[in-house]
Design a protein around this motif. Structure first.
Motif: not given
Ligand code: FES
Ligand code: FES
Lengths: 753, 160, 81
Positions: A289, A676-677, A679, A681, B41-44, B46-47, B135, B137, B141
């Motif tokens: 990401r 994403f944290l 930035y 959305i 989607g992010c690996g952290t 967040d998604c 998330l 995009r 939703y």
């Protein structure tokens, strides 16, 4: 759901219904294969080393330690991607962006890559590559880059057009549109409002990172599995960059996890192919990401001045906009698009727009859904809102008084044909949201938006199966349900049921060239090609029926999915169904198919209007969206649920940009929020339901009246939200995103002055 | 390599695998076990595209280590339908067109299933906050929330 | 001979004329004549020009004919997201 059809010129059986999509079950069971969900035997893992500097000369790269690491199968730099561009500047730019040649031009620019037996080894190898940089001064702000003292981003910064003969080096291109005499127009105006606006850079934010699996063989053939909006274009560009024959590279598009313009350009695919060529094994390359944010896609940051003059009756007498878009270190068309769309909703006697592309040390910008139009609309629609306030006029009425209609001359030149802006505004006017009362700290904003839509090269094949079912192969990537729409079109034309047609996306070996799915062209052009292909197949089916009956083909017509013999002498023949004809195919001439290879012309432009109700917390500056309405002309909605989905999704992307999304660069030229944290959305809890009205003013250039629908929905939201906040707070907002600190600062500022 | 031997139950089947200490559950599922329904989607964290359940708890599998699921029960999107009959949430996502590109869909379905099992009759607000870790995009939703509302009704057995 | 309207920045290559006369019956001929008459327009044609004929924007099909008295505009060729 609410469809407001202006003229029902055609009766449809399948088109306009809402069946379950054909790729749906795979997608709800986890079986659909996206870019990263594919593997090849013996595949390696590819990773890319990226510049930490916004601008630096690459003095040398030492890869020897990385190459010596056990498990590393290939290490490449720009030297492994020799220049096959043959003087084509555009191609050279793409190559330079894929792998920096002499200079790193933005934070995140690729400088080297490795392929190894697993990710841990590849990561270790990246750490062993030594790059000797000479850090150069950089510039990341559009207005800064235009100053004569600015650092030069690109040494080839040639500007083709130079009206004032003193264009600074960072200007890539200047475009001008308009007609009439704006000075005379302003002289006639009763009221003039002039303001400057700024829009920060946003990213398309697709949830699926870029991913591909590349395999190049010793004989010069290759395969590429990739998430893309245009596998045919990827094939051409990749083959050219690698010096391969186009026809020897087969590109298969995976399911695509969102693109919105960001997957129209190649990024890491040529790198994966070069790694595979060097290693002699397939290579899978998936971006993180962070890489997606630092190195791909973003749209342009922009800075815009607008001046509009009106009469006391609210008729625009003159309009001017100067629009400056950042295009990253290379070239761009964003100024042009902004200049063309800024005033496209209005019929204006004197109008002039100037759009400029400005080179900055940020990633190469890609299209993002109606590129450039949202921020142009933000500026123009905000000034119109202010004018409505000053004239004490209903902002909707102001739009009615100036809206373009059939026969209006567009601000960028041509005269409009059949268009639906007035119908859209009428649908807005009768919508109940306008009557919901607003409380303190609440505001309602309206804004209009426009997009051209495009057609382009398109190719489809329809094959009739032995049992009378049909397979439709299309070459435009399905970014949001278009396979189902195409099945509806084929079913309609053939006169059979939707569930008897299966649509698939062909790879580059199965069909002729198809342009990328962009600019809302997918449904428009593939449906046109599908109708042609089916018509051709029906011709064959009639011939086969004629043979079976042993009568002249002219006596056979196609009706409701069956061949029927006409004329006195054949009166008693029962109809022949598609299945009956298909069954006889071996004895009447072989397989039955229809093909179509076209350039789809006749695009219909699409207008929309959005209404946004907000509540602003004066303590924190935070904005809550209370209600949101999207009204847009679809021409003809083939699958209305997916048209609504485009409206809602586009609107919410615009809301995110309006309220939160922005690239934050530090003084060091590095991106501060590549995740994403930070930035942020929009999430589910940020939003209300998004109400939609589909207006249908058929496009005469398409057999069913279809217009593209995917782009326009992102155009009005920035302005609609800004106008709502401005009205809720009494302070005009001129800088997106309108994040809480920015709104708070604007409120404080207004108190002081 | 110091492989760790892990015994677990995934979607009702007993599974054993070897993994490295630092490997995430997401990597194990996707790269070792071929269960590619969970997406990265992010690996952290967040998604939410990688959402699965471990011992009945909804987690981002990119934030869980493979070695942690020793002796635990893992549920993924691949186990959501029973045989050839889809779960009501899967049915309703299709019916309401609650997916466009679909990359977020497995995560949303897992999160929605978890939500409805804990709260069979959520308000719109509870659905929106319950799914705020995922998330999307593409859709804005709207249709996702409607699909979850409709599926909740079916799962409660209320007359439509 | 047809009257061809050119957009602002292209007019820098047509001696600042916003309307030019071109002897052509098709888009192909129009673009060929444009470059013949105004060599400065060559890079623009290479990058892509769309032709609007009576409001219908033709992006790719160069065989389209130009009817007499048609309103003809040149605009940049569009690409997007
Ligand atoms: S991949 Fe796990 S939360 Fe995004
Ligand atoms: S459907 Fe594409 S991210 Fe949700």
């Amino acid at each position: 759901m609410n469809i407001n059809a202006k003229t029902q010129i055609q009766e449809f059986r399948s088109v306009g219904t809402r069946p379950v999509r054909q790729d749906g079950v795979d997608k709800v069971t986890g079986r659909a294969r996206y870019g990263a969900d594919y593997n090849m035997p013996g595949q390696l893992v590819g990773l890319v080393l990226r510049s930490p500097h916004a601008h630096a000369r690459i003095k040398s790269i030492d890869t020897s330690a990385a190459e010596a690491l056990k498990g590393v199968k290939a290490v490449i730099t720009a030297a492994d991607l020799p220049d096959h561009a043959d003087g084509d500047e555009g191609l050279l730019e793409i190559l330079d962006n894929c792998m920096a040649r002499t200079k790193a031009r933005y934070d995140g620019h690729a400088v080297a890559a490795v392929a190894a037996i697993d990710e841990a080894t590849a990561r270790k190898a990246l750490g062993l590559i030594r790059v000797d940089y000479e850090v150069l001064p950089h510039v990341t702000d559009v207005d800064e880059a235009l100053k004569s003292t600015a650092n030069v981003v690109h040494e080839h910064a040639t500007s083709r057009v130079d009206p004032e003969q003193n264009v600074p080096l960072n200007v890539h291109a200047t475009e001008e549109f308009g007609h009439g005499d704006i000075e005379a127009g302003f002289a006639k105006s009763d009221l003039i409002v002039e303001r400057s606006f700024k829009a920060e850079q946003s990213h398309q934010g697709y949830i699926e990172p870029h991913a591909c699996v590349a395999s190049v063989n010793a004989d010069g053939t290759g395969d590429l599995w990739v998430t893309t909006q245009g596998h045919f274009s990827y094939r051409i560009v990749c083959a050219q960059l690698l010096g391969m024959d186009v026809s020897k590279l087969r590109v298969t598009s995976s399911e695509i996890g969102g693109g919105f313009g960001g997957k129209t350009h190649v990024w890491a695919e040529p790198v994966a192919l070069a790694l595979s060529r060097k290693a002699g094994r397939p290579v899978k390359l998936t971006m993180s990401r962070e890489e997606v944010f630092r190195s791909t896609g973003p749209t342009s940051p922009a800075s815009i001045d607008v001046k509009i003059g009106v009469s006391n009756e609210g008729v625009i007498t003159s309009a001017y906009a100067h629009l400056r878009y950042g295009c990253g270190p290379y070239s761009g068309v964003w100024g042009m698009l902004g200049a063309m769309t800024a005033f496209a909703c209005y019929d204006i006697e004197n109008v002039k727009t100037i759009g400029i592309d400005v080179r900055i040390n940020r990633p190469k910008t890609a299209a993002y859904r109606a590129p450039s139009a949202p921020v142009a609309a933000f500026a123009v629609e905000s000034v119109l809102d202010e004018i409505a306030q000053k004239l004490d006029m209903d902002p909707l009425e102001l739009r009615f008084r100036n809206a373009v209609k059939n026969g209006s001359r567009s601000s960028y030149g041509p005269t409009f044909g059949t268009i639906g802006l007035v119908e859209v505004l009428e649908a807005v006017k009768s919508h109940p949201q306008l009557n919901v009362p607003l409380a303190a700290n609440q505001g309602r904003g309206i804004a209009c938006g426009y997009w051209f839509n495009i057609g382009g090269q398109t190719c489809t094949t329809l094959n009739i199966g032995v049992d009378g079912t049909a397979t439709l192969t299309i070459g435009t990537v399905d970014v949001g349900g278009s396979r189902s729409s195409m099945s509806l079109v084929a079913a309609e034309e053939l006169g059979i049921d939707y569930d008897k047609v299966k649509t698939v996306i062909g790879d580059t070996a199965t069909l002729g060239h198809n342009d990328t799915t962009e600019g809302s062209r997918g449904t428009f052009s593939s449906s046109m090609a599908t109708i042609n292909a089916v018509k051709q197949a029906i011709g064959v089916l009639r011939e086969r029926a004629a043979k079976m009956w042993e009568i002249p083909v002219d006596d056979v017509v196609w009706e409701k999915g069956c061949a029927r013999a006409v004329g006195e002498e054949h009166g008693n023949l029962p109809t022949l169904s598609l299945a009956e004809i298909a069954k006889e195919a071996p004895n009447t001439g072989g397989p039955i198919a229809g093909h179509s290879e076209i350039v789809a012309e006749g695009v219909g432009v699409s207008f929309g209007a959005h209404i946004c109700d907000v509540e602003v917390d004066p303590e924190t500056g935070a904005t809550k969206i209370l209600r949101y309405l999207v009204v847009q002309d679809a021409g003809r909605a083939i699958h209305p649920a997916y048209v609504e989905g485009q409206y809602q999704g586009g609107a919410v992307q615009g809301i995110g940009w309006a309220l939160n999304e922005e690239y934050v660069y530090g003084a060091d030229g590095r991106l501060q929020n590549a995740g994403f944290l930070d930035y942020r959305i929009p999430v589910c809890s940020d939003l209300p339901m998004i109400d939609t009205v589909i207006v249908e003013v058929p496009n005469p250039g398409h057999p069913y009246g279809v217009r593209g629908v995917g782009e326009t929905p992102i155009v009005p939201p920035l302005a609609a939200v800004a106008n709502a906040i401005s009205r809720a707070t009494g302070v005009r907002m001129t800088h997106v995103p309108m994040s809480p600190p920015r709104v708070l600062a604007a409120l404080e500022n207004a108190k002081v002055t | 390599m110091n492989g760790i031997a892990v015994s677990t139950a995934i979607n009702g089947d007993d599974i054993e695998f070897l993994c490295r200490p630092e490997e995430t559950l997401l990597t194990v599922l996707r790269d070792r076990l071929g269960l590619m329904g969970a997406k990265e989607g992010c690996g952290t964290g967040d998604c939410g595209a990688c959402s699965v359940r471990v011992d009945g708890r909804l987690v981002c599998s990119c934030l869980v280590l493979g070695a942690e699921v020793q002796g635990q029960v893992v549920e993924t999107i691949e186990g959501m339908a029973s045989g050839d009959s889809l779960h009501p949430l899967q049915e309703k996502f299709l019916e309401h067109a609650a997916l466009q590109c679909g990359i977020c869909t497995p995560g949303f379905l897992m999160a929605a299933k978890d939500l409805l099992e804990r709260n069979p009759d959520p308000s719109e607000e509870e659905i929106r906050f319950g799914l705020a870790g995922n998330l999307c995009r593409c859709t804005g939703y709207d249709k996702i929330v409607r699909a979850v509302q409709d599926a909740a009704q079916v799962m409660r057995g209320d007359a439509a | 001979m047809v009257d061809v309207n050119v957009w602002g920045s292209l007019s820098t290559c047509t001696d600042n004329q916003k309307v030019i006369q071109i002897e052509a019956t098709t888009i192909r001929g129009l673009l060929r004549e444009l470059v013949e008459k105004y060599p400065g327009a060559a890079p623009w044609v290479k990058r892509g020009i769309s032709v609007s004929i009576d409001g219908e924007i033709i992006r790719d099909d160069w065989s389209k004919t130009l009817p007499d008295d048609a309103e003809i505009y040149l605009i940049p060729r569009m690409t997007s997201g």
